[in-house]
Design an enzyme around this catalytic site. Structure first.
Site, PDB file in Angstrom:
ATOM      1  CE  LYS A 148      -2.252   7.896   6.462  1.00  0.00           C
ATOM      2  NZ  LYS A 148      -3.187   6.793   6.660  1.00  0.00           N
ATOM      3  CE  LYS A 183      -3.438   2.801   0.221  1.00  0.00           C
ATOM      4  NZ  LYS A 183      -4.494   2.845   1.206  1.00  0.00           N
TER       5      LYS A 183
END
Length: 281
Positions: free
Chosen positions: A237, A169
């Protein structure tokens, strides 16, 4: 197939439609969200749990879809206080590999199982059940969770042990961050040259440079409406998580500067392609 009782924690922009797909499939479902108002719509067919402990106690497999490391840690600290032997936890959030592996270890010490299963795709594929799910964990745990994951995703990739789903991811989002910045810069350049955005985006999407990522952002760029499917701050993030995981490449510094500047300008809650507003300023 044994039908297990399912719990789902986290009903944000992604979690809500993902949980809804489990409900639509007819599985026994309990849901929990810190802001209970976000559970509206689950009253008729599912159980809205009052707290995390209640949900865990009444579920066999528990999915979580949360914002960041801190939110995941807060939830799993409460989970670890329960009797959880034999339960399977599937965290679909995007967090650090270190946090993921730490949580997996603590759960296994209490006799539970854990998989990290973050997803590629935003709110539309979440609603359609066409996410790509990247799994880190034991094959037998994936086999147990497979019927439920299939309601949320079109593709389920088992990539190895705990932490490997998160690794994939972080890598795909690193790539996406470069695509979105490149797309934003290209559109601003074509604006400067007097090319209509709709024309430029049609050329991009019909050419070798087009992709699912460029196509899904086309309406937002044409309409200059950056309502978030995936917020810019979440991409920032993930870029920082990629840095922590060892992404030491030439584009990293630029990405951190660009997305960081957009955050500092108060644009973090726009869709990620809203980066264009920061670049043009």
């Amino acid at each position: 197939m044994k039908i297990e009782k399912i719990g789902f924690i986290g009903l944000g922009n992604m979690g809500y439609p993902m949980a809804k797909n489990l409900e639509k499939a007819g599985f026994p479902l309990s849901v929990y969200n810190r802001n209970k108002a976000k559970a509206a719509g689950f009253e008729e067919q599912s159980i809205i749990s009052e707290d995390i402990g209640e949900l865990v106690d009444h579920s066999d497999i528990i999915f979580s879809m949360l914002t960041n490391d801190e939110a995941v840690s807060e939830v799993y600290e409460k989970i670890l206080q329960r009797e959880i032997k034999g339960k399977l936890f599937v965290d679909m959030s995007t967090i650090s590999r270190e946090r993921c592996i730490s949580i997996a270890t603590k759960l296994k010490e209490k006799g539970a199982a854990f998989m990290d299963a973050p997803v590629a795709g935003s709110t539309k594929p979440a609603t359609e059940g066409t996410l790509i799910i990247m799994v880190g964990g034991d094959p037998e745990d994936l086999h147990r969770a497979q019927p439920y994951l299939e309601q949320m995703g079109k593709s389920i990739k088992h990539l190895g042990e705990n932490g490997q789903g998160i690794a994939a991811k972080l890598a795909i989002n690193y790539f996406l961050s470069t695509i979105y910045q490149g797309l934003a810069e290209t559109i601003l350049f074509s604006d400067k040259l007097g090319i209509q955005r709709s024309d430029m985006l049609e050329i991009i999407n019909d050419s070798a440079s087009g992709s699912g990522a460029t196509k899904v952002k086309t309406p937002l760029l044409v309409e200059e409406n950056y309502s978030p499917a995936f917020a810019l701050d979440l991409m920032l993030k993930d870029i920082r998580l990629a840095q922590q995981a060892g992404a030491e490449y030439p584009l990293l510094k630029t990405l951190l500067e660009t997305y960081g500047k957009a955050h500092d300008q108060g644009l973090g809650q726009l869709d990620v392609i809203g980066i264009i507003e920061s670049i043009k300023s």
